[in-house]
Design a protein around this motif. Structure first.
Motif, short mmCIF file in Angstrom:
data_model
loop_
_atom_site.label_atom_id
_atom_site.label_comp_id
_atom_site.label_asym_id
_atom_site.label_seq_id
_atom_site.Cartn_x
_atom_site.Cartn_y
_atom_site.Cartn_z
N CYS A 162 3.59 -3.37 3.63
CA CYS A 162 3.30 -2.36 4.80
C CYS A 162 3.35 -3.01 6.13
O CYS A 162 3.64 -4.37 6.11
CB CYS A 162 1.89 -1.95 4.63
N SER A 205 -0.15 2.50 10.62
CA SER A 205 0.06 2.09 9.48
C SER A 205 1.32 2.75 8.99
O SER A 205 1.51 3.95 9.13
CB SER A 205 -1.02 2.04 8.32
N VAL A 207 3.95 2.26 5.41
CA VAL A 207 3.75 1.93 3.95
C VAL A 207 5.05 1.92 3.29
O VAL A 207 6.12 2.73 3.44
CB VAL A 207 2.52 2.56 3.04
N LEU A 227 -2.12 0.04 -2.30
CA LEU A 227 -1.12 -0.74 -2.71
C LEU A 227 -1.18 -1.76 -3.69
O LEU A 227 -2.39 -2.19 -3.70
CB LEU A 227 -0.65 -1.42 -1.21
N SER A 231 -3.98 -4.12 0.21
CA SER A 231 -4.29 -4.45 1.59
C SER A 231 -5.62 -4.97 1.84
O SER A 231 -6.71 -4.59 1.31
CB SER A 231 -3.82 -3.15 2.29
N LEU A 235 -6.16 1.92 3.89
CA LEU A 235 -4.71 2.87 4.37
C LEU A 235 -5.30 4.22 4.05
O LEU A 235 -5.20 4.75 2.97
CB LEU A 235 -3.62 2.38 3.65
#
Length: 252
Positions: A162, A205, A207, A227, A231, A235
């Motif tokens: 990301c 953000s 991704v 993710l 992360s 997110l």
């Protein structure tokens, strides 16, 4: 001489306007979308010269010419590849590859003044559309070079989970959980990476679809993205981007 600029990036439009001023030329009209262009050309006399970006926020700029007949001379401002530019040049005064160089701008204006002022070329919309569909997709970044102390590290986009912004700075996160500072804004970065792989889920953000492990319903009709590797921060897909996000994960 009447000059207009059609460019969806307002800072880029103002920069071009300033560059023209240095050449003792005035571009007092700045348009930023296909819809603005159609409305303006319907209500105003044709200008002598148009600086035209190809990809606008609401579509391809050639759509303007499908709605309104325009005989003005065209100078394209574009990031499209060299193959397409050769064809563009056959149907326009010239092209300027972004970021625009002052000498290139001056030469293009001189070319217009010497050869095209009284004989504007016609735009072949069908030819341009065919070029765009078959061989002129912009090249997306495949790697980043990052200064780490006295070393330069190369990071492939395939290794990026990301991108995010924090304290007015932009970072990327790798599959190894390392964060690296980038010398580019998130807005400009979004235009340089493949939209098939990367999606901007909110203001801060972006991704990579290859590293999405889970998508969870969140408050206010939003979605939370997990993710792998995970992360360091949450997110969440902003509400206004949820529809496009769902479409993206289905088509990417």
């Amino acid at each position: 001489m009447e000059i207009i600029i059609v460019e969806d990036e307002k800072p880029a439009a103002r920069r071009l306007q300033r560059m023209l001023t240095k050449l003792n030329l005035e571009a007092n009209t700045l348009l930023h979308s296909v819809s603005q262009g159609i409305s303006w050309f319907r209500e105003n006399p044709e200008p002598d010269l148009v600086f035209l970006d190809i990809q606008l926020s609401d579509g391809i700029s050639f759509e303007i010419f499908e709605e309104v007949k325009i005989n003005s001379a065209i100078i394209f401002t574009t990031a499209y590849d060299e193959y397409a530019l050769k064809a563009f040049k056959l149907n326009s005064v010239d092209y300027l590859l972004k970021p625009i160089d002052e000498d290139d701008l001056e030469n293009a204006v001189k070319k217009f003044q010497e050869n095209y002022r009284n004989n504007s070329p016609q735009i072949d919309i069908n030819t341009f559309r065919k070029i765009l569909e078959t061989g002129s997709k912009p090249a997306y970044k495949t790697r980043f070079s990052i200064q780490v102390g006295q070393h330069i590290k190369i990071v492939s986009t395939n290794e990026v989970c990301c991108f995010y912004s924090e304290n007015k700075a932009t970072y990327l996160t790798t599959t190894f959980g390392r964060n690296y500072l980038l010398d580019i804004s998130l807005e400009n970065l979004e235009k340089e990476i493949n939209p098939g792989n990367f999606f901007r889920i909110n203001r801060k953000s972006i991704v990579n679809i290859d590293f999405i492990e889970d998508i969870i319903s969140y408050t206010n009709n939003r979605l939370e993205v997990k993710l792998n590797p995970s992360s360091e921060f949450q997110l969440v897909v902003s509400r206004e981007r949820v529809k496009d996000f769902k479409k993206w994960i289905s088509e990417a």
